[in-house]
Design an enzyme around this catalytic site. Structure first.
Site, mmCIF file in Angstrom:
data_model
loop_
_atom_site.group_PDB
_atom_site.id
_atom_site.type_symbol
_atom_site.label_atom_id
_atom_site.label_comp_id
_atom_site.label_asym_id
_atom_site.label_seq_id
_atom_site.Cartn_x
_atom_site.Cartn_y
_atom_site.Cartn_z
ATOM 1 N N HIS A 62 0.874 -1.633 -0.100
ATOM 2 C CA HIS A 62 0.057 0.127 -0.140
ATOM 3 C C HIS A 62 0.800 1.741 -0.165
ATOM 4 O O HIS A 62 2.245 1.073 -0.018
ATOM 5 C CB HIS A 62 -1.208 -0.427 0.946
ATOM 6 C CG HIS A 62 -0.298 0.019 2.313
ATOM 7 N ND1 HIS A 62 0.480 -0.663 3.155
ATOM 8 C CD2 HIS A 62 -0.161 1.057 3.616
ATOM 9 C CE1 HIS A 62 0.563 -0.811 4.144
ATOM 10 N NE2 HIS A 62 0.537 0.659 4.633
ATOM 11 N N HIS A 64 1.752 3.949 2.036
ATOM 12 C CA HIS A 64 2.141 4.609 3.613
ATOM 13 C C HIS A 64 3.267 4.524 3.323
ATOM 14 O O HIS A 64 4.054 3.762 2.686
ATOM 15 C CB HIS A 64 1.600 3.666 4.283
ATOM 16 C CG HIS A 64 0.091 4.560 5.066
ATOM 17 N ND1 HIS A 64 -1.275 3.912 5.447
ATOM 18 C CD2 HIS A 64 -0.900 5.833 4.091
ATOM 19 C CE1 HIS A 64 -2.154 4.384 5.382
ATOM 20 N NE2 HIS A 64 -1.876 5.190 4.720
ATOM 21 N N ASP A 66 5.547 4.516 4.916
ATOM 22 C CA ASP A 66 6.645 3.460 5.462
ATOM 23 C C ASP A 66 7.195 1.833 5.366
ATOM 24 O O ASP A 66 7.418 1.190 5.401
ATOM 25 C CB ASP A 66 6.237 3.107 6.953
ATOM 26 C CG ASP A 66 4.994 2.784 6.950
ATOM 27 O OD1 ASP A 66 3.833 3.518 6.571
ATOM 28 O OD2 ASP A 66 5.055 1.857 8.143
ATOM 29 N N HIS A 67 5.905 2.018 4.029
ATOM 30 C CA HIS A 67 6.223 0.410 3.070
ATOM 31 C C HIS A 67 6.481 0.366 1.640
ATOM 32 O O HIS A 67 6.949 -0.171 0.358
ATOM 33 C CB HIS A 67 5.069 -0.130 3.708
ATOM 34 C CG HIS A 67 3.951 -0.379 4.032
ATOM 35 N ND1 HIS A 67 4.447 -1.634 4.591
ATOM 36 C CD2 HIS A 67 3.682 0.053 5.032
ATOM 37 C CE1 HIS A 67 4.004 -1.384 6.046
ATOM 38 N NE2 HIS A 67 3.580 -0.618 6.320
ATOM 39 N N HIS A 142 -7.551 -1.614 5.592
ATOM 40 C CA HIS A 142 -6.874 -0.314 6.261
ATOM 41 C C HIS A 142 -6.944 1.244 6.056
ATOM 42 O O HIS A 142 -8.260 1.121 5.087
ATOM 43 C CB HIS A 142 -4.807 -0.379 5.990
ATOM 44 C CG HIS A 142 -4.177 0.254 6.663
ATOM 45 N ND1 HIS A 142 -4.091 0.560 7.846
ATOM 46 C CD2 HIS A 142 -2.844 1.072 6.410
ATOM 47 C CE1 HIS A 142 -2.850 0.865 8.180
ATOM 48 N NE2 HIS A 142 -2.523 1.166 7.069
ATOM 49 N N ASP A 212 -0.151 -3.408 7.369
ATOM 50 C CA ASP A 212 -1.222 -3.011 8.423
ATOM 51 C C ASP A 212 -2.515 -3.743 7.745
ATOM 52 O O ASP A 212 -3.441 -3.131 6.358
ATOM 53 C CB ASP A 212 -0.818 -1.658 7.723
ATOM 54 C CG ASP A 212 0.684 -1.023 7.623
ATOM 55 O OD1 ASP A 212 1.457 -1.932 7.639
ATOM 56 O OD2 ASP A 212 0.737 0.043 7.462
ATOM 57 N N HIS A 270 6.659 -5.294 11.979
ATOM 58 C CA HIS A 270 5.730 -3.896 12.098
ATOM 59 C C HIS A 270 5.183 -2.869 13.268
ATOM 60 O O HIS A 270 3.833 -3.112 14.359
ATOM 61 C CB HIS A 270 4.272 -3.745 11.178
ATOM 62 C CG HIS A 270 3.516 -2.663 11.293
ATOM 63 N ND1 HIS A 270 2.398 -2.062 11.788
ATOM 64 C CD2 HIS A 270 3.727 -1.643 9.335
ATOM 65 C CE1 HIS A 270 2.544 -0.701 10.716
ATOM 66 N NE2 HIS A 270 3.041 -0.280 9.743
#
Length: 303
Positions: A62, A64, A66-67, A142, A212, A270
């Site tokens: 996805h 976000h 941090d990914h 999410h 997530d 995570h």
């Protein structure tokens, strides 16, 4: 046949306590797959001896940061290092627009073919399939469209019984067929039966990556009886309200999912930056599902 997972990053949101944002390598028979690409991923690849140009497929769960915020740098470095082989990228549809604008304003011209495959956050979808491996995506819950990924090994070959192979002087040319369960006949009419010369094939293995997500019913069928389940465990259960607000899971909820789907092993990750000591998360998970383990960066985990 090798099937294992290397954890490159297991932190949520921000790097903290020597933990990096989400990224991991799946090694299936020396084929390397990258799942997610948080900040610092290429440094982690270097640290743990993974050559980025050996990666042929990248999966992004996805959008976000941090990914995926390490992705532009990784793709650019592959270019600088002279990559020529094709690279397949799977992720949310807008990801290609993000990459194109980055490459446009940095005047980056990739010298290798980058094939983009948009994932579907609504239904389970087969992304990649060969005789020995199938990779599927499935919807997660999410704050933005998110998918998990499942790796399923194909039917494995039977194991030859060495003593019988030698006793019956089975020609080497017949061995591959026998391992696939095919009977063979020699030039003089000799009968070589797979059932007599082999042991049953080992069970096929599977790995599921749940990025997530809230723990919810819709993805349960997609991860049934998985051998190794990586599931986010951002919070302890005393923060379940915060988990619900941010669409994350607690360690207890992840353990309940692992138990429900009859996973063989739960690999946690995570972790919220609020936890320096991860032991309480592990203890909480094991209170529900005994075969739970903390993912640790730099460690390989067999599927």
């Amino acid at each position: 046949m090798k099937f294992e997972v290397l954890i490159l990053g297991n932190s949520s949101a921000t790097p903290m306590y020597e933990r990096h944002p989400t990224a991991q390598i799946v090694n299936f028979n020396e084929q390397l797959f990258l799942i997610d690409c948080g900040e610092g991923t290429q440094m982690q690849l270097h640290r743990y001896g993974i050559k980025s140009n050996k990666i042929a497929h990248i999966f992004i769960s996805h959008l976000h940061g941090d990914h995926y915020l390490g992705l532009v740098g990784l793709l650019s470095s592959m270019n600088l290092h002279g990559r020529k082989s094709d690279l397949h990228l799977y992720g949310p549809a807008p990801l290609i627009d993000i990459l194109n604008i980055q490459f446009k304003y940095s005047d980056t011209q990739l010298r290798y073919n980058l094939f983009f495959h948009a994932t579907n956050p609504e239904v389970e979808t087969v992304l990649l399939q060969s005789a020995m491996l199938k990779v599927s995506s499935f919807p997660l819950l999410h704050r933005v469209p998110t998918t998990g990924f499942r790796f399923d090994e194909g039917k494995r070959a039977a194991t030859l019984i060495k003593e019988r192979i030698e006793e019956f002087k089975v020609p080497t040319v017949f061995l591959p067929q026998l391992k696939r369960g095919i009977d063979c006949e020699g030039l003089q009419g000799q009968q070589y039966r797979a059932s007599e010369l082999t042991l049953p094939a080992p069970a096929s293995r599977s790995y599921a990556f749940c990025s997530d997500t809230r723990a919810f019913a819709a993805y349960i069928n997609s991860i049934q009886q998985v051998d190794l389940l990586y599931h986010e465990t951002t919070f302890q259960h005393d923060m379940v309200d915060r988990a619900q607000e941010t669409f994350h899971s607690t360690s207890l909820e992840a353990a309940q999912v692992a138990k429900q789907v009859e996973a063989k092993k739960l690999l946690m990750g995570h972790y919220s930056a609020r936890y320096k000591d991860l032991t309480p998360l592990l203890e909480e998970a094991r209170s529900e599902f005994a075969n739970a383990a903390l993912s640790m960066e730099g460690n390989w985990y067999k599927v």
